[in-house]
Design a protein around this motif. Structure first.
Motif, mmCIF file in Angstrom:
data_model
loop_
_atom_site.group_PDB
_atom_site.id
_atom_site.type_symbol
_atom_site.label_atom_id
_atom_site.label_comp_id
_atom_site.label_asym_id
_atom_site.label_seq_id
_atom_site.Cartn_x
_atom_site.Cartn_y
_atom_site.Cartn_z
ATOM 1 N N GLU A 48 0.826 -1.211 0.000
ATOM 2 C CA GLU A 48 0.000 0.000 0.000
ATOM 3 C C GLU A 48 0.860 1.260 0.000
ATOM 4 O O GLU A 48 0.531 2.248 -0.668
ATOM 5 C CB GLU A 48 -0.943 0.013 1.201
ATOM 6 N N ALA A 49 1.967 1.251 0.723
ATOM 7 C CA ALA A 49 2.867 2.409 0.726
ATOM 8 C C ALA A 49 3.400 2.684 -0.675
ATOM 9 O O ALA A 49 3.681 3.837 -1.029
ATOM 10 C CB ALA A 49 4.020 2.175 1.710
ATOM 11 N N CYS A 51 1.627 2.107 -3.338
ATOM 12 C CA CYS A 51 0.439 2.394 -4.158
ATOM 13 C C CYS A 51 0.080 1.276 -5.130
ATOM 14 O O CYS A 51 -0.525 1.533 -6.188
ATOM 15 C CB CYS A 51 0.605 3.714 -4.922
ATOM 16 N N ARG A 99 -6.477 1.252 1.346
ATOM 17 C CA ARG A 99 -6.634 1.447 -0.094
ATOM 18 C C ARG A 99 -6.260 0.215 -0.924
ATOM 19 O O ARG A 99 -6.747 0.047 -2.043
ATOM 20 C CB ARG A 99 -5.779 2.637 -0.573
ATOM 21 N N GLN A 414 7.293 5.977 -10.947
ATOM 22 C CA GLN A 414 6.593 7.206 -10.580
ATOM 23 C C GLN A 414 7.315 8.432 -11.141
ATOM 24 O O GLN A 414 6.672 9.375 -11.626
ATOM 25 C CB GLN A 414 6.483 7.295 -9.053
ATOM 26 N N ARG A 420 1.011 5.779 -10.398
ATOM 27 C CA ARG A 420 0.468 6.739 -9.434
ATOM 28 C C ARG A 420 1.425 6.995 -8.274
ATOM 29 O O ARG A 420 2.201 6.108 -7.873
ATOM 30 C CB ARG A 420 -0.878 6.244 -8.900
ATOM 31 N N THR A 421 1.316 8.184 -7.721
ATOM 32 C CA THR A 421 2.034 8.516 -6.484
ATOM 33 C C THR A 421 1.098 8.519 -5.293
ATOM 34 O O THR A 421 1.549 8.591 -4.137
ATOM 35 C CB THR A 421 2.706 9.893 -6.593
ATOM 36 N N GLN A 422 -0.203 8.459 -5.561
ATOM 37 C CA GLN A 422 -1.197 8.307 -4.506
ATOM 38 C C GLN A 422 -2.453 7.705 -5.123
ATOM 39 O O GLN A 422 -2.657 7.772 -6.329
ATOM 40 C CB GLN A 422 -1.515 9.637 -3.837
ATOM 41 N N TYR A 423 -3.271 7.110 -4.287
ATOM 42 C CA TYR A 423 -4.505 6.508 -4.777
ATOM 43 C C TYR A 423 -5.513 7.601 -5.119
ATOM 44 O O TYR A 423 -5.677 8.567 -4.356
ATOM 45 C CB TYR A 423 -5.095 5.570 -3.725
ATOM 46 N N SER A 424 -6.185 7.432 -6.245
ATOM 47 C CA SER A 424 -7.200 8.408 -6.647
ATOM 48 C C SER A 424 -8.580 8.049 -6.120
ATOM 49 O O SER A 424 -9.454 8.902 -6.015
ATOM 50 C CB SER A 424 -7.247 8.520 -8.176
ATOM 51 N N ASN A 431 -9.773 2.554 -8.455
ATOM 52 C CA ASN A 431 -8.339 2.689 -8.720
ATOM 53 C C ASN A 431 -7.920 2.016 -10.015
ATOM 54 O O ASN A 431 -6.939 2.431 -10.651
ATOM 55 C CB ASN A 431 -7.538 2.148 -7.535
#
Length: 434
Positions: A48-49, A51, A99, A414, A420-424, A431
């Motif tokens: 998760e860290a 992504c 996430r 990234q 991605r750099t973060q979850y949308s 996602n």
């Protein structure tokens, strides 16, 4: 139009080994925590860290004993065994994350539709819409015998039956409207019964009355994942799959599969881009190319050839130790085996000039080896060549393989704007739309 982004899913097992039979022997491989919750919490947090879209557990309903009619090779040499039911592990991982998608492999042949819909629906609700179902029809007689049958159903029948299971599950998941809960204490109304529906599904093999007792999850129902590569499997995938896990031995084969599935989706009246095709990949990454090559060579020496042949036998559904003289693969298979595994080994045999059995005995997973930049180069080339929409990353040893990928390759992807750099979104289905 938004930029096309790569998708990443981690392959996991609740045992010592994934697709590489020798990984558990690596000095840094953790073995003492296979039966501990902390093992699964840790890898979930790592993924998760980084992504990752999701992880999923491969599974088998038994112990492989196809090779030489014995389970000895798998047990002795640390084969791909599920020591825990993934459905008991995934809730632990759900609690450790918010996430990351969470996938379970479950068979349409041996579990009935109501059970599947109830178990997966419950986990999807509790995880707030992060569950994927890796749909399998099962491919071995040993599993059939564990469920009271002599042998597995014929391939065509398995998929026809699976179609009905999916139809029934979707009818059950749609039992509850999203706004069914009222929870009005003053009026004494907890839920609106007009928004709870019977399934009343009846097919040739499958029937269920419903309604399901599980309310609708935030993503409606679990993401449907599948890995069939046979003609019938592809038809099934085109109809149902939102996420496809595949393995092919060449760029041309990857591209052909990708084009074929996307075309079939369009023919089914479904949006091709709503189905993500991910290619299995194994990565060995290090500070320099030379160190990475040395590391890969060392890892490959740890795999016992007897286990490698046993794993190949299990995947193709035939005891390859008997592939001699007049015996053909089809004769040895009978009704068992995974067509994608057969196709993969045939491509490898043709490329190497070796016979099928020798190829199977040496069939360690293809590896992308190099620095983070070099690995990212190769992943990017496959992605941009429309060979795939991303990758199922299979570890060689736990947890180091996934940790190295997350901490070195992902940042490079990234930096290039490929990942991605973060979850949308909050749900797995959201996602996957990136």
């Amino acid at each position: 139009m938004s930029k096309r982004m790569m998708h990443l899913v981690a392959y996991l097992k609740t045992g010592p080994t994934a697709v590489h039979g020798g990984g558990w022997r690596h000095p840094e491989a953790r073995l003492d925590d296979i039966l501990e919750p902390e093992r699964y919490e840790h890898i979930a947090r790592e993924l998760e860290a980084a992504c990752f879209d999701a992880c999923f557990f491969a599974d088998l309903l038994g112990l492989y004993d196809i090779h030489k009619g014995s389970l000895d090779s798998y047990v002795k040499y640390g084969g791909q065994i599920s020591y825990l039911d993934p459905m008991t592990v995934l809730p632990i991982m759900a609690r450790a994350t918010s996430r990351l998608g969470l996938g379970a492999t479950l068979s349409t042949t041996f579990f009935n539709a109501y059970h599947l819909a109830r178990a997966l629906g419950s986990l999807d609700v509790l995880s707030k819409g992060r569950v994927a179902w890796n749909i399998v029809t099962s491919a071995t007689d040993l599993e059939a015998q564990n469920f009271g049958f002599e042998q597995i159903l014929p391939r065509e029948v398995r998929y026809d039956h699976a179609d009905e299971v999916l139809e029934a599950c979707l009818a059950l998941w749609n039992s509850w409207d999203a706004d069914a809960f009222v929870q009005n204490k003053q009026q004494g109304v907890y839920a609106d019964p007009s928004k709870v529906h019977y399934a009343n599904y009846k097919g040739r093999w499958v029937s269920t009355r419903g309604p399901l007792s599980i309310p609708r999850s935030p993503q409606g129902h679990p993401v449907l994942m599948q890995a069939g590569s046979s003609e019938r499997g592809r038809r099934f995938a085109a109809r149902w799959a939102e996420l496809i896990f595949t393995a092919h031995g060449s760029l041309a084969a990857m591209q052909a599969f990708y084009t074929d599935i996307k075309g079939r989706r369009a023919h089914e009246g479904r949006e091709p881009e709503d189905c993500k095709i991910l290619v299995q990949t194994t990565v060995v990454v290090a500070e320099t190319d030379a160190i990475a090559r040395e590391k890969a060579e060392y890892l490959n020496t740890l795999a016992h050839q007897e286990l490698t042949l046993a794993m190949s036998s299990s995947n193709v559904g035939a005891d390859l130790s008997k592939l001699t003289g007049d015996a053909t693969l089809a004769d040895l298979q009978g009704n068992q085996g995974i067509q994608g595994s057969v196709d993969f080994l045939k491509v490898k045999a043709q490329a190497s000039g070796m016979d099928f059995k020798t190829t199977a005995q040496q069939a360690l997973p293809d590896q992308i080896v190099g620095t983070a930049q070099g690995v990212a180069d190769q992943l990017q080339a496959l992605f941009e060549a429309r060979a795939c929409d991303g990758f199922v990353v299979s570890p060689i040893y736990h947890p180091g393989s996934h940790e190295a990928f997350c901490r070195s390759v992902v940042p490079e992807l990234q930096r290039r704007g490929l990942f991605r750099t973060q979850y949308s979104g909050h749900t797995l289905r959201d996602n996957l739309k990136d």
